[in-house]
Design a protein around this motif. Structure first.
Motif, PDB file in Angstrom:
ATOM      1  N   GLU A 366     -22.042  49.495   1.536  1.00 10.27           N
ATOM      2  CA  GLU A 366     -22.947  50.472   2.141  1.00 10.27           C
ATOM      3  C   GLU A 366     -24.400  50.160   1.789  1.00 10.27           C
ATOM      4  O   GLU A 366     -25.287  50.230   2.648  1.00 10.27           O
ATOM      5  N   TYR A 367     -24.636  49.795   0.539  1.00  9.94           N
ATOM      6  CA  TYR A 367     -25.992  49.428   0.131  1.00  9.94           C
ATOM      7  C   TYR A 367     -26.446  48.179   0.864  1.00  9.94           C
ATOM      8  O   TYR A 367     -27.575  48.092   1.358  1.00  9.94           O
ATOM      9  N   ARG A 368     -25.542  47.219   0.965  1.00 10.41           N
ATOM     10  CA  ARG A 368     -25.876  45.957   1.598  1.00 10.41           C
ATOM     11  C   ARG A 368     -26.218  46.160   3.081  1.00 10.41           C
ATOM     12  O   ARG A 368     -27.180  45.580   3.598  1.00 10.41           O
ATOM     13  N   ASP A 369     -25.467  46.999   3.760  1.00 14.51           N
ATOM     14  CA  ASP A 369     -25.723  47.258   5.178  1.00 14.51           C
ATOM     15  C   ASP A 369     -27.073  47.950   5.376  1.00 14.51           C
ATOM     16  O   ASP A 369     -27.830  47.628   6.309  1.00 14.51           O
ATOM     17  N   ARG A 370     -27.381  48.879   4.511  1.00 15.12           N
ATOM     18  CA  ARG A 370     -28.650  49.606   4.656  1.00 15.12           C
ATOM     19  C   ARG A 370     -29.846  48.693   4.338  1.00 15.12           C
ATOM     20  O   ARG A 370     -30.877  48.767   4.998  1.00 15.12           O
ATOM     21  N   LYS A 371     -29.687  47.843   3.361  1.00 10.92           N
ATOM     22  CA  LYS A 371     -30.757  46.912   3.037  1.00 10.92           C
ATOM     23  C   LYS A 371     -31.016  45.966   4.199  1.00 10.92           C
ATOM     24  O   LYS A 371     -32.179  45.674   4.541  1.00 10.92           O
ATOM     25  N   SER A 372     -29.955  45.501   4.844  1.00 13.52           N
ATOM     26  CA  SER A 372     -30.105  44.606   5.985  1.00 13.52           C
ATOM     27  C   SER A 372     -30.818  45.304   7.143  1.00 13.52           C
ATOM     28  O   SER A 372     -31.690  44.709   7.797  1.00 13.52           O
ATOM     29  N   LEU A 373     -30.485  46.568   7.378  1.00 12.87           N
ATOM     30  CA  LEU A 373     -31.116  47.315   8.466  1.00 12.87           C
ATOM     31  C   LEU A 373     -32.597  47.564   8.170  1.00 12.87           C
ATOM     32  O   LEU A 373     -33.439  47.472   9.074  1.00 12.87           O
ATOM     33  N   VAL A 374     -32.927  47.852   6.892  1.00 15.42           N
ATOM     34  CA  VAL A 374     -34.328  48.060   6.519  1.00 15.42           C
ATOM     35  C   VAL A 374     -35.137  46.788   6.762  1.00 15.42           C
ATOM     36  O   VAL A 374     -36.227  46.825   7.355  1.00 15.42           O
ATOM     37  N   GLU A 375     -34.605  45.671   6.334  1.00 16.58           N
ATOM     38  CA  GLU A 375     -35.315  44.403   6.505  1.00 16.58           C
ATOM     39  C   GLU A 375     -35.550  44.098   7.987  1.00 16.58           C
ATOM     40  O   GLU A 375     -36.637  43.648   8.381  1.00 16.58           O
ATOM     41  N   LYS A 376     -34.539  44.358   8.782  1.00 11.78           N
ATOM     42  CA  LYS A 376     -34.659  44.087  10.211  1.00 11.78           C
ATOM     43  C   LYS A 376     -35.742  44.961  10.852  1.00 11.78           C
ATOM     44  O   LYS A 376     -36.574  44.484  11.633  1.00 11.78           O
ATOM     45  N   ASP A 377     -35.750  46.274  10.515  1.00 11.58           N
ATOM     46  CA  ASP A 377     -36.713  47.191  11.133  1.00 11.58           C
ATOM     47  C   ASP A 377     -38.137  46.950  10.643  1.00 11.58           C
ATOM     48  O   ASP A 377     -39.099  47.040  11.420  1.00 11.58           O
ATOM     49  N   VAL A 378     -38.282  46.645   9.352  1.00 11.64           N
ATOM     50  CA  VAL A 378     -39.624  46.422   8.804  1.00 11.64           C
ATOM     51  C   VAL A 378     -40.296  45.242   9.492  1.00 11.64           C
ATOM     52  O   VAL A 378     -41.508  45.280   9.780  1.00 11.64           O
ATOM     53  N   ALA A 389     -49.904  43.007  10.568  1.00 10.45           N
ATOM     54  CA  ALA A 389     -49.787  41.776  11.356  1.00 10.45           C
ATOM     55  C   ALA A 389     -49.680  40.551  10.459  1.00 10.45           C
ATOM     56  O   ALA A 389     -50.054  40.572   9.274  1.00 10.45           O
ATOM     57  N   GLY A 390     -49.181  39.468  11.048  1.00  6.56           N
ATOM     58  CA  GLY A 390     -49.153  38.179  10.349  1.00  6.56           C
ATOM     59  C   GLY A 390     -47.910  37.970   9.506  1.00  6.56           C
ATOM     60  O   GLY A 390     -47.175  38.897   9.161  1.00  6.56           O
ATOM     61  N   ASP A 391     -47.689  36.697   9.156  1.00  4.58           N
ATOM     62  CA  ASP A 391     -46.558  36.337   8.298  1.00  4.58           C
ATOM     63  C   ASP A 391     -46.898  36.604   6.834  1.00  4.58           C
ATOM     64  O   ASP A 391     -48.067  36.559   6.428  1.00  4.58           O
ATOM     65  N   ASN A 392     -45.868  36.861   6.051  1.00  2.00           N
ATOM     66  CA  ASN A 392     -46.007  37.082   4.604  1.00  2.00           C
ATOM     67  C   ASN A 392     -47.039  38.176   4.301  1.00  2.00           C
ATOM     68  O   ASN A 392     -47.806  38.080   3.328  1.00  2.00           O
ATOM     69  N   ASN A 393     -47.051  39.208   5.126  1.00  2.00           N
ATOM     70  CA  ASN A 393     -47.984  40.315   4.925  1.00  2.00           C
ATOM     71  C   ASN A 393     -47.496  41.182   3.769  1.00  2.00           C
ATOM     72  O   ASN A 393     -46.376  41.724   3.819  1.00  2.00           O
ATOM     73  N   PRO A 394     -48.295  41.343   2.700  1.00  4.90           N
ATOM     74  CA  PRO A 394     -47.835  42.118   1.543  1.00  4.90           C
ATOM     75  C   PRO A 394     -47.585  43.601   1.881  1.00  4.90           C
ATOM     76  O   PRO A 394     -46.797  44.255   1.198  1.00  4.90           O
ATOM     77  N   ASN A 395     -48.243  44.087   2.900  1.00  7.44           N
ATOM     78  CA  ASN A 395     -48.024  45.490   3.280  1.00  7.44           C
ATOM     79  C   ASN A 395     -46.609  45.716   3.799  1.00  7.44           C
ATOM     80  O   ASN A 395     -46.046  46.810   3.648  1.00  7.44           O
ATOM     81  N   LEU A 396     -46.031  44.676   4.417  1.00  4.14           N
ATOM     82  CA  LEU A 396     -44.647  44.789   4.865  1.00  4.14           C
ATOM     83  C   LEU A 396     -43.691  44.861   3.673  1.00  4.14           C
ATOM     84  O   LEU A 396     -42.672  45.550   3.725  1.00  4.14           O
ATOM     85  N   VAL A 397     -44.052  44.168   2.587  1.00 10.86           N
ATOM     86  CA  VAL A 397     -43.235  44.222   1.376  1.00 10.86           C
ATOM     87  C   VAL A 397     -43.252  45.630   0.801  1.00 10.86           C
ATOM     88  O   VAL A 397     -42.215  46.188   0.400  1.00 10.86           O
ATOM     89  N   VAL A 398     -44.441  46.255   0.762  1.00  9.52           N
ATOM     90  CA  VAL A 398     -44.549  47.626   0.251  1.00  9.52           C
ATOM     91  C   VAL A 398     -43.777  48.590   1.157  1.00  9.52           C
ATOM     92  O   VAL A 398     -43.080  49.485   0.681  1.00  9.52           O
TER      93      VAL A 398
END
Length: 650
Positions: A366-378, A389-398
Motif C-alpha cells: 500500500e505504501y509502495r503504490d501510494r509513493k508511485s502515484l505521488v511521484e507520477k502526479d508530482v 518548470a524544468g528538470d531536477n527542480n528542487p521545488n518538485l522534491v519539496v
C-alpha cells in the motif's frame, strides 16, 4: 362564443361534419335549464367561408319517425332544413334556435379532451373552459380529428390532452398594424409591441395579464361602438397564442375530474448586482490586531476577505489563519510556540517514511503504490509555471516530500489523484515546507470528502449541485438531463480540486481565500458552479451536444473565466435563493440555512423524466423529492458513467 337568434339564421350554411349524441354538460352564460341536454355537434362553414363549431339541441334535429326506430333517433341525423326569413316558424323552433351555441373557429384558443376521450372542453379565453361537452356514444376522437383539419393546433407541454390553437403569422408588420388599428396604445406602436413580445420571456405572467386586460373587451366581446373601428384583425390571434404559451410557462395546473386549479409557477426574485470590494490591505490587517497580535474582529476580517480577497503582500500571514494553522486569537508568542511544535511534528512524520528501508518498502504494497502515484502526479503538476518548470527542480522534491508526509499523517486517506493540484499553489505562495504542509492539512480538512475512495462525497456534491441548478435554472437543468448530463459529472473536476484547473494561479488564490471564509453560506463553491453554468446557459442550450461534447465545452472554459464576475454572480444567485418565497428545506440544508419544515421538491411539475436525477439519488441513498417517473440506471452503469467523468477530467 354566441347564441343564435331567429333573426340571424343563415341561408347557405354548410355542415362540414356532424356528430350526434353530444350532451351539453356546462356552458358559461347559459341558463341551467339548457344544461344536460342532448344535441348535435357540428363543424359549419358560413356563407362568408368562415367556420364555426355549432352545438344544436335535439329539438332542431329532423327525424323521419316513420322509417327510423326511436333508439336511432339520437344517433342518426339528417341535414338541417333550409328555411327563409319569411317562412312560418313556430315558437318552439324559435326557442330551440336560440339555444344553439356557436363558437367561431377564429375565436377558439384551446380545447381539451378528458375522461377517456369522452369529454371535450372548448375555450375562447385563456384560463377559462367556457363549454364542456360529453359524447354519450363513442368518444370525441373523430370530432377532434376533423376539427384539426380546420385549425392548426399543438399539444401543450404541461398537459398532453390540451391543444392550443396556433395561427401562423408574420411578426412585426401584422402585430404593429393590428395594435395600431385597435388603438389601445398611445405610445409608439412598434416599441410597445416589441416590448410586449420581449417581455414575455422576462415577465411572462405579468405581461400576459397586461395584454389581456387591454384586449379582453375588444377580442372577446366585440368592439362595436369603440371609436367606430372595424372588428379585430385575425392577426391578433398570433399575439394571443404567444400569451397562452407564456401563461402556460408561468403557471402550473392541478386537475381532478371535477375541478382545475391554476397557480403561478414559483420564480426567483430579480438577481441583485453586487460589486466586488477591495482586498484586505496591510493597514487594515494590522489595525484589526491588538498589540500582542491577536485578531480582534474575526468575523469582520472574514467579511472583508469575502468581499475583496486578500492583498498579496499579506497572504502568507492571513492564509495560515484561514486554513486553521494559526488560531485567530493566538498572540505572537503563542504562534511561535505553535510553529515550533508543528515543525517537530512534521519532521517526525517525514522521518517515518524517509527511514524506511528497501526491504520494508518491498513488503508494504500500500505504501509502495501510494509513493508511485505521488511521484507520477508530482512530475506533471503545474510544470508550465516557472516555480515548478524544468528538470531536477528542487521545488518538485519539496512538493513530493509534503505529499508523502501527508500519507503518513493520514494513512487511511493516503494520497489520491488531485491532491498535488491542491498543494501546488500553497507551496508557491508560502515557500516554506512546514508551513505549506500544515496549511495543506487545513485545506484537506475542508475538502477531505472529495477524495473518499468510494467517491460518496463527490457524488453527494454533484447531486446537491443538480438540485441547486434545478431550483435556480430549471430550464438549463432539464436541458442537461435530456442530454444525459443531468448527473453533473462534467463538473467533476471543478469540485474535486476547487476550480484549480479553471483559473490562473493569481485568480485561484483569490477564489480560494474567498471560499475559505465560509461566507455567505455553506457550500458556496456549488453556487460558483451555478454561476459559471449560468453564464454558459445560452450556449449549452443552443448547441445540440451530448455528454462528451458538454464535457469538452466545459473543459475548454479553463483559463477563460473572470473570477470577479463569477463571484459577483454567485453572490447574486445566493441572494435570489434566500429571498425566494418558495425556498424549501432541501435547498436550505445544502446552504446551511435553518429549516422551516417545507420539503417541496425543486423539480418543476412539468419536468421530463431525468434518468440522471434518479441515478444520483440512488447512489447517495437520498431523494431529491422528485415525483416524476425516471429511468434508473443500474449500479454498474452508474460507476461506468462516473468513471468516464473522472477519466476525461484527468
Amino acid at each position: 362564443m354566441s347564441s343564435s337568434s331567429v333573426e340571424d339564421i343563415p341561408d347557405q350554411c354548410k355542415d362540414l361534419f356532424t356528430q350526434d349524441g353530444v350532451l351539453l354538460k356546462a356552458c358559461i352564460g347559459r341558463p341551467i335549464t339548457d344544461l344536460n341536454s342532448i344535441g348535435m355537434l357540428c363543424v359549419v362553414q358560413n356563407p362568408d367561408n368562415s367556420k364555426c363549431i355549432e352545438w344544436r339541441p335535439l329539438d332542431l334535429i329532423t327525424i323521419d319517425s316513420d322509417t327510423q326506430d326511436q333508439e336511432w333517433a339520437v344517433v342518426n341525423t339528417i341535414g338541417r332544413r333550409q328555411r327563409t326569413l319569411s317562412g312560418n316558424m313556430t315558437s318552439d323552433y324559435a326557442t330551440a334556435r336560440a339555444r344553439i351555441i356557436k363558437i367561431p373557429l377564429a375565436e377558439l384558443k384551446s380545447f381539451r379532451v378528458t375522461r377517456n376521450n369522452q369529454q371535450l372542453q372548448l375555450s375562447t379565453k385563456p384560463g377559462v373552459w367556457q363549454t364542456t361537452l360529453y359524447f354519450q356514444h363513442g368518444n370525441a376522437e373523430v370530432f377532434v380529428a376533423n376539427l384539426k383539419n380546420h385549425v392548426k393546433s399543438a399539444k401543450t407541454r404541461h398537459d398532453r390532452n390540451t391543444y392550443v390553437v396556433v395561427e401562423p403569422n408574420t411578426e412585426s408588420q401584422v402585430l404593429n398594424r393590428s395594435f395600431a388599428e385597435l388603438d389601445i396604445f398611445t405610445e409608439n406602436t412598434t416599441d410597445v409591441v416589441w416590448n410586449l413580445v420581449s417581455n414575455f420571456k422576462q415577465r411572462p405572467y405579468e405581461t400576459t395579464m397586461e395584454a389581456f386586460s387591454k384586449l379582453t373587451d375588444i377580442v372577446y366581446y366585440g368592439n362595436e361602438g369603440v371609436n367606430g373601428k372595424r372588428d379585430v384583425s385575425e392577426e391578433v390571434a398570433d399575439l394571443l397564442t404567444k400569451s397562452m404559451s407564456a401563461l402556460e410557462d408561468a403557471t402550473t395546473v392541478t386537475r381532478s375530474d371535477e375541478y382545475e386549479v391554476i397557480s403561478v409557477k414559483p420564480t426567483l426574485p430579480p438577481r441583485p448586482s453586487i460589486p466586488r470590494g477591495t482586498p484586505l490591505s496591510t493597514e487594515k490587517w494590522d489595525g484589526l490586531q491588538d498589540t500582542e497580535g491577536r485578531v480582534m474582529e474575526v468575523e469582520g476580517v472574514k467579511q472583508l476577505i469575502f468581499r475583496g480577497g486578500v492583498a498579496h503582500s499579506i497572504r502568507q500571514s492571513v492564509w495560515k489563519y484561514l486554513l486553521d494553522y494559526f488560531p485567530w486569537h493566538a498572540s505572537h508568542a503563542e504562534i511561535r510556540a505553535i510553529q515550533k511544535r508543528k515543525t517537530a511534528e512534521y519532521y517526525s512524520m517525514k522521518l517515518q517514511w524517509k527511514s524506511m528501508t528497501e526491504g520494508q518498502e518491498a513488503r508494504f504494497s500500500e505504501y509502495r503504490d501510494r509513493k508511485s502515484l505521488v511521484e507520477k502526479d508530482v512530475n506533471r503538476t503545474d510544470r508550465t509555471h516557472p516555480f515548478y518548470a524544468g528538470d531536477n527542480n528542487p521545488n518538485l522534491v519539496v512538493l513530493q516530500d509534503i505529499l508523502m508526509t501527508y500519507v503518513m499523517y493520514n494513512f487511511d486517506l493516503g494520497y489520491v489523484q488531485g491532491m498535488s493540484d491542491i498543494l501546488a499553489p500553497l507551496l508557491l505562495l508560502l515557500g516554506n515546507e512546514v508551513d505549506s504542509f500544515w496549511c495543506f492539512v487545513g485545506f484537506m480538512d475542508k475538502i477531505a470528502s472529495n477524495f473518499d475512495m468510494d467517491q460518496a462525497g463527490m457524488k453527494q456534491q454533484l447531486l446537491q449541485l443538480q438540485q441547486l441548478l434545478m431550483f435556480t435554472s430549471p430550464a438549463l437543468a432539464q436541458h442537461l438531463a435530456l442530454k444525459d448530463s443531468g448527473n453533473m459529472y462534467f463538473c467533476f473536476r471543478w469540485l474535486l480540486v476547487w476550480f484549480k484547473r479553471e483559473f490562473s494561479h493569481k485568480d485561484i488564490m483569490r477564489l480560494w481565500e474567498v471560499l475559505w471564509t465560509g461566507l455567505p453560506c455553506a457550500n458556496f463553491h456549488l453556487l460558483i458552479c451555478v454561476a459559471i453554468l449560468d453564464a454558459e446557459k445560452d450556449m449549452l442550450i443552443s448547441k445540440d451536444y451530448g455528454f462528451t461534447e458538454i464535457l469538452k465545452h466545459v473543459n475548454d472554459l479553463s483559463m477563460c473565466l473572470d473570477v470577479d464576475r463569477i463571484l459577483s454572480t454567485a453572490e447574486g444567485i445566493y441572494h435570489q435563493i434566500v429571498s425566494a418565497p418558495h425556498l424549501n428545506d432541501q435547498i436550505r440544508v445544502i446552504l446551511g440555512l435553518p429549516t422551516v419544515g417545507t420539503t417541496t421538491s425543486v423539480n418543476s411539475d412539468e419536468a421530463e423524466p431525468e434518468p440522471e436525477t434518479a441515478q444520483a439519488t440512488h447512489a447517495n441513498g437520498t431523494s431529491n423529492g422528485s415525483t416524476e417517473p425516471s429511468a434508473v440506471f443500474g449500479p454498474d452503469m452508474e460507476e461506468v458513467m462516473y468513471q468516464i467523468g473522472l477519466d476525461m477530467n484527468f
